[in-house]
Scaffold this motif. Sequence first.
Motif, PDB file in Angstrom:
ATOM      1  N   UNK A 186       0.857  -1.175   0.153  1.00  0.00           N
ATOM      2  CA  UNK A 186      -0.005   0.074   0.035  1.00  0.00           C
ATOM      3  C   UNK A 186       0.687   1.340  -0.001  1.00  0.00           C
ATOM      4  N   UNK A 187       0.446   2.250  -0.638  1.00  0.00           N
ATOM      5  CA  UNK A 187       1.111   3.576  -0.673  1.00  0.00           C
ATOM      6  C   UNK A 187       0.189   4.657   0.104  1.00  0.00           C
ATOM      7  N   UNK A 188       0.820   5.786   0.424  1.00  0.00           N
ATOM      8  CA  UNK A 188      -0.098   6.995   0.892  1.00  0.00           C
ATOM      9  C   UNK A 188      -0.568   7.770  -0.485  1.00  0.00           C
ATOM     10  N   UNK A 189      -1.290   8.890  -0.125  1.00  0.00           N
ATOM     11  CA  UNK A 189      -1.664   9.584  -1.233  1.00  0.00           C
ATOM     12  C   UNK A 189      -0.686  10.305  -1.914  1.00  0.00           C
ATOM     13  N   UNK A 190       0.730  10.403  -1.485  1.00  0.00           N
ATOM     14  CA  UNK A 190       1.861  10.834  -2.408  1.00  0.00           C
ATOM     15  C   UNK A 190       2.658   9.763  -3.045  1.00  0.00           C
ATOM     16  N   UNK A 191       2.108   8.439  -2.995  1.00  0.00           N
ATOM     17  CA  UNK A 191       2.473   7.243  -3.782  1.00  0.00           C
ATOM     18  C   UNK A 191       3.598   6.698  -3.038  1.00  0.00           C
ATOM     19  N   UNK A 192       4.123   7.143  -1.696  1.00  0.00           N
ATOM     20  CA  UNK A 192       5.106   6.515  -1.087  1.00  0.00           C
ATOM     21  C   UNK A 192       4.843   5.382  -0.127  1.00  0.00           C
ATOM     22  N   UNK A 193       5.667   4.211  -0.266  1.00  0.00           N
ATOM     23  CA  UNK A 193       5.177   3.014   0.638  1.00  0.00           C
ATOM     24  C   UNK A 193       5.620   3.455   2.223  1.00  0.00           C
ATOM     25  N   UNK A 194       4.840   3.428   3.030  1.00  0.00           N
ATOM     26  CA  UNK A 194       5.067   3.859   4.383  1.00  0.00           C
ATOM     27  C   UNK A 194       4.671   2.467   5.329  1.00  0.00           C
ATOM     28  N   UNK A 195       5.356   2.790   6.609  1.00  0.00           N
ATOM     29  CA  UNK A 195       4.769   1.594   7.506  1.00  0.00           C
ATOM     30  C   UNK A 195       3.549   1.991   7.875  1.00  0.00           C
ATOM     31  N   UNK A 196       2.956   3.395   8.069  1.00  0.00           N
ATOM     32  CA  UNK A 196       1.733   3.546   8.448  1.00  0.00           C
ATOM     33  C   UNK A 196       0.756   3.057   7.383  1.00  0.00           C
ATOM     34  N   UNK A 197       0.948   3.198   6.096  1.00  0.00           N
ATOM     35  CA  UNK A 197      -0.103   2.583   4.951  1.00  0.00           C
ATOM     36  C   UNK A 197      -0.132   0.972   5.237  1.00  0.00           C
ATOM     37  N   UNK A 198       1.061   0.247   5.592  1.00  0.00           N
ATOM     38  CA  UNK A 198       1.008  -1.239   5.899  1.00  0.00           C
ATOM     39  C   UNK A 198       0.166  -1.284   7.138  1.00  0.00           C
ATOM     40  N   UNK A 199       0.324  -0.465   8.403  1.00  0.00           N
ATOM     41  CA  UNK A 199      -0.342  -0.860   9.326  1.00  0.00           C
ATOM     42  C   UNK A 199      -1.928  -0.736   9.384  1.00  0.00           C
ATOM     43  N   UNK A 200      -2.289   0.280   8.427  1.00  0.00           N
ATOM     44  CA  UNK A 200      -3.674   0.668   8.015  1.00  0.00           C
ATOM     45  C   UNK A 200      -4.399  -0.335   7.509  1.00  0.00           C
ATOM     46  N   UNK A 201      -3.377  -1.092   6.659  1.00  0.00           N
ATOM     47  CA  UNK A 201      -4.044  -2.261   5.937  1.00  0.00           C
ATOM     48  C   UNK A 201      -4.233  -3.552   6.720  1.00  0.00           C
ATOM     49  N   UNK A 202      -3.410  -3.707   7.886  1.00  0.00           N
ATOM     50  CA  UNK A 202      -3.442  -4.584   8.734  1.00  0.00           C
ATOM     51  C   UNK A 202      -4.658  -4.403   9.584  1.00  0.00           C
ATOM     52  N   UNK A 203      -4.952  -3.232  10.140  1.00  0.00           N
ATOM     53  CA  UNK A 203      -6.023  -2.946  10.835  1.00  0.00           C
ATOM     54  C   UNK A 203      -7.424  -3.275  10.074  1.00  0.00           C
ATOM     55  N   UNK A 204      -7.524  -3.110   8.754  1.00  0.00           N
ATOM     56  CA  UNK A 204      -8.623  -3.214   8.007  1.00  0.00           C
ATOM     57  C   UNK A 204      -8.839  -4.865   7.836  1.00  0.00           C
ATOM     58  N   UNK A 205      -7.745  -5.483   7.712  1.00  0.00           N
ATOM     59  CA  UNK A 205      -7.844  -6.810   7.726  1.00  0.00           C
ATOM     60  C   UNK A 205      -8.451  -7.530   9.212  1.00  0.00           C
ATOM     61  N   UNK A 206      -7.978  -6.985  10.321  1.00  0.00           N
ATOM     62  CA  UNK A 206      -8.465  -7.450  11.631  1.00  0.00           C
ATOM     63  C   UNK A 206     -10.000  -6.910  11.902  1.00  0.00           C
ATOM     64  N   UNK A 207     -10.215  -5.859  11.245  1.00  0.00           N
ATOM     65  CA  UNK A 207     -11.625  -5.431  11.405  1.00  0.00           C
ATOM     66  C   UNK A 207     -12.466  -6.348  10.635  1.00  0.00           C
ATOM     67  N   UNK A 208     -12.216  -6.740   9.681  1.00  0.00           N
ATOM     68  CA  UNK A 208     -13.004  -7.829   8.912  1.00  0.00           C
ATOM     69  C   UNK A 208     -13.173  -9.252   9.478  1.00  0.00           C
ATOM     70  N   UNK A 209     -12.110  -9.683   9.921  1.00  0.00           N
ATOM     71  CA  UNK A 209     -12.120 -10.788  10.796  1.00  0.00           C
ATOM     72  C   UNK A 209     -12.832 -10.773  12.141  1.00  0.00           C
ATOM     73  N   UNK A 210     -12.931  -9.585  12.736  1.00  0.00           N
ATOM     74  CA  UNK A 210     -13.599  -9.494  13.959  1.00  0.00           C
ATOM     75  C   UNK A 210     -15.290  -9.347  13.667  1.00  0.00           C
TER      76      UNK A 210
END
Length: 147
Positions: free
Chosen positions: A122-146
Amino acid sequence: MPLDTVLCLDTSSSMGFNEGMSQLKAAASKFLDGVEDTARQAGLKENVAIVVFGAKTQVLHRLSTDYFNIRRSIAGLTANGVTPMKDGLMMALKEIVSNGGVVNVNGRKLCPRIILMTDGKPTNENGSETEQALKEVLVAAVLFGAR
Protein backbone atom coordinates in the motif's frame (compact mmCIF):
# COMPACT_ATOMS: atom_id res chain seq x y z
CA MET A 1 -29.25 -17.06 -0.01
CA PRO A 2 -25.94 -17.06 -1.92
CA LEU A 3 -22.42 -16.85 -0.53
CA ASP A 4 -20.92 -13.33 -0.79
CA THR A 5 -17.47 -12.53 -2.18
CA VAL A 6 -15.94 -9.14 -2.89
CA LEU A 7 -13.00 -9.03 -5.28
CA CYS A 8 -10.86 -6.11 -4.09
CA LEU A 9 -8.67 -5.24 -7.06
CA ASP A 10 -5.56 -3.06 -7.26
CA THR A 11 -5.83 -0.73 -10.26
CA SER A 12 -2.90 1.51 -9.30
CA SER A 13 -0.33 2.67 -11.87
CA SER A 14 2.09 -0.10 -11.00
CA MET A 15 -0.44 -2.63 -12.30
CA GLY A 16 0.16 -1.18 -15.78
CA PHE A 17 3.78 -2.38 -15.83
CA ASN A 18 4.75 -5.69 -17.41
CA GLU A 19 1.69 -7.93 -17.45
CA GLY A 20 0.13 -6.76 -14.18
CA MET A 21 -3.27 -5.62 -15.44
CA SER A 22 -3.70 -8.54 -17.85
CA GLN A 23 -2.78 -10.97 -15.05
CA LEU A 24 -5.25 -9.27 -12.69
CA LYS A 25 -8.04 -9.51 -15.27
CA ALA A 26 -7.17 -13.16 -16.00
CA ALA A 27 -7.17 -14.07 -12.28
CA ALA A 28 -10.50 -12.34 -11.63
CA SER A 29 -12.03 -14.01 -14.70
CA LYS A 30 -10.68 -17.40 -13.63
CA PHE A 31 -12.27 -16.89 -10.22
CA LEU A 32 -15.61 -16.16 -11.92
CA ASP A 33 -15.21 -19.32 -14.02
CA GLY A 34 -15.01 -21.29 -10.76
CA VAL A 35 -18.02 -19.49 -9.30
CA GLU A 36 -20.09 -20.27 -12.39
CA ASP A 37 -18.95 -23.92 -12.42
CA THR A 38 -19.95 -24.29 -8.76
CA ALA A 39 -23.32 -22.69 -9.46
CA ARG A 40 -23.92 -25.10 -12.35
CA GLN A 41 -22.66 -28.27 -10.71
CA ALA A 42 -23.69 -27.80 -7.08
CA GLY A 43 -26.52 -25.30 -7.39
CA LEU A 44 -24.69 -22.99 -4.97
CA LYS A 45 -24.92 -19.46 -6.25
CA GLU A 46 -22.45 -16.82 -5.18
CA ASN A 47 -22.87 -13.07 -5.11
CA VAL A 48 -19.74 -11.33 -6.35
CA ALA A 49 -18.85 -7.64 -6.10
CA ILE A 50 -15.96 -5.71 -7.60
CA VAL A 51 -14.17 -3.01 -5.58
CA VAL A 52 -11.19 -1.24 -7.13
CA PHE A 53 -8.54 0.97 -5.60
CA GLY A 54 -6.09 3.12 -7.50
CA ALA A 55 -6.73 6.60 -8.90
CA LYS A 56 -10.25 6.13 -7.54
CA THR A 57 -11.55 3.76 -4.87
CA GLN A 58 -15.04 2.59 -5.74
CA VAL A 59 -17.52 -0.24 -5.96
CA LEU A 60 -17.62 -1.05 -9.67
CA HIS A 61 -20.24 -3.75 -9.24
CA ARG A 62 -22.38 -4.44 -6.18
CA LEU A 63 -22.89 -7.97 -4.86
CA SER A 64 -24.88 -9.92 -7.43
CA THR A 65 -24.99 -13.05 -9.55
CA ASP A 66 -24.93 -11.04 -12.79
CA TYR A 67 -21.67 -12.63 -13.92
CA PHE A 68 -21.91 -11.25 -17.44
CA ASN A 69 -21.83 -7.64 -16.24
CA ILE A 70 -19.23 -8.45 -13.58
CA ARG A 71 -17.00 -9.73 -16.38
CA ARG A 72 -17.61 -6.53 -18.33
CA SER A 73 -16.51 -4.51 -15.29
CA ILE A 74 -13.31 -6.56 -15.05
CA ALA A 75 -12.60 -6.23 -18.79
CA GLY A 76 -12.80 -2.43 -18.54
CA LEU A 77 -10.20 -2.05 -15.77
CA THR A 78 -7.29 0.32 -16.36
CA ALA A 79 -4.23 1.15 -14.25
CA ASN A 80 -3.77 4.62 -12.75
CA GLY A 81 -2.92 6.29 -9.45
CA VAL A 82 -1.43 5.28 -6.11
CA THR A 83 -2.21 2.15 -4.05
CA PRO A 84 -4.79 3.07 -1.36
CA MET A 85 -5.19 -0.56 -0.30
CA LYS A 86 -6.75 0.24 3.08
CA ASP A 87 -9.44 2.33 1.39
CA GLY A 88 -10.19 -0.55 -0.98
CA LEU A 89 -10.45 -3.04 1.87
CA MET A 90 -12.68 -0.73 3.90
CA MET A 91 -14.97 -0.22 0.88
CA ALA A 92 -15.11 -4.00 0.37
CA LEU A 93 -16.04 -4.47 4.02
CA LYS A 94 -18.73 -1.79 3.70
CA GLU A 95 -20.19 -3.62 0.68
CA ILE A 96 -20.42 -6.84 2.69
CA VAL A 97 -21.92 -5.14 5.75
CA SER A 98 -24.46 -3.25 3.62
CA ASN A 99 -25.45 -5.95 1.15
CA GLY A 100 -24.10 -9.33 2.27
CA GLY A 101 -23.96 -11.62 5.24
CA VAL A 102 -23.37 -15.06 6.68
CA VAL A 103 -25.29 -17.88 5.00
CA ASN A 104 -26.15 -21.38 6.15
CA VAL A 105 -25.50 -24.23 3.73
CA ASN A 106 -26.39 -27.70 4.99
CA GLY A 107 -26.08 -26.54 8.60
CA ARG A 108 -22.67 -24.88 8.06
CA LYS A 109 -22.17 -21.16 8.36
CA LEU A 110 -20.33 -19.65 5.41
CA CYS A 111 -18.91 -16.21 6.08
CA PRO A 112 -18.55 -13.62 3.36
CA ARG A 113 -15.06 -13.14 2.02
CA ILE A 114 -12.85 -10.50 0.52
CA ILE A 115 -10.26 -11.58 -2.02
CA LEU A 116 -7.50 -9.00 -2.39
CA MET A 117 -5.56 -8.99 -5.65
CA THR A 118 -2.56 -6.67 -5.76
CA ASP A 119 1.00 -6.50 -7.02
CA GLY A 120 2.58 -4.84 -4.05
CA LYS A 121 2.45 -2.71 -0.97
CA PRO A 122 0.00 0.00 0.00
CA THR A 123 1.03 3.60 -0.57
CA ASN A 124 -0.08 6.89 0.88
CA GLU A 125 -1.65 9.73 -1.12
CA ASN A 126 1.83 10.78 -2.29
CA GLY A 127 2.55 7.33 -3.72
CA SER A 128 5.12 6.49 -1.04
CA GLU A 129 5.25 3.10 0.64
CA THR A 130 5.09 3.75 4.37
CA GLU A 131 4.91 1.68 7.50
CA GLN A 132 1.75 3.60 8.43
CA ALA A 133 0.02 2.60 5.17
CA LEU A 134 0.87 -1.05 5.86
CA LYS A 135 -0.43 -0.81 9.44
CA GLU A 136 -3.70 0.64 8.16
CA VAL A 137 -4.15 -2.35 5.84
CA LEU A 138 -3.51 -4.74 8.72
CA VAL A 139 -6.09 -2.91 10.87
CA ALA A 140 -8.64 -3.20 8.03
CA ALA A 141 -7.95 -6.95 7.82
CA VAL A 142 -8.41 -7.35 11.57
CA LEU A 143 -11.68 -5.42 11.43
CA PHE A 144 -12.97 -7.80 8.76
CA GLY A 145 -11.93 -10.84 10.79
CA ALA A 146 -13.69 -9.48 13.88
CA ARG A 147 -16.95 -8.96 12.00
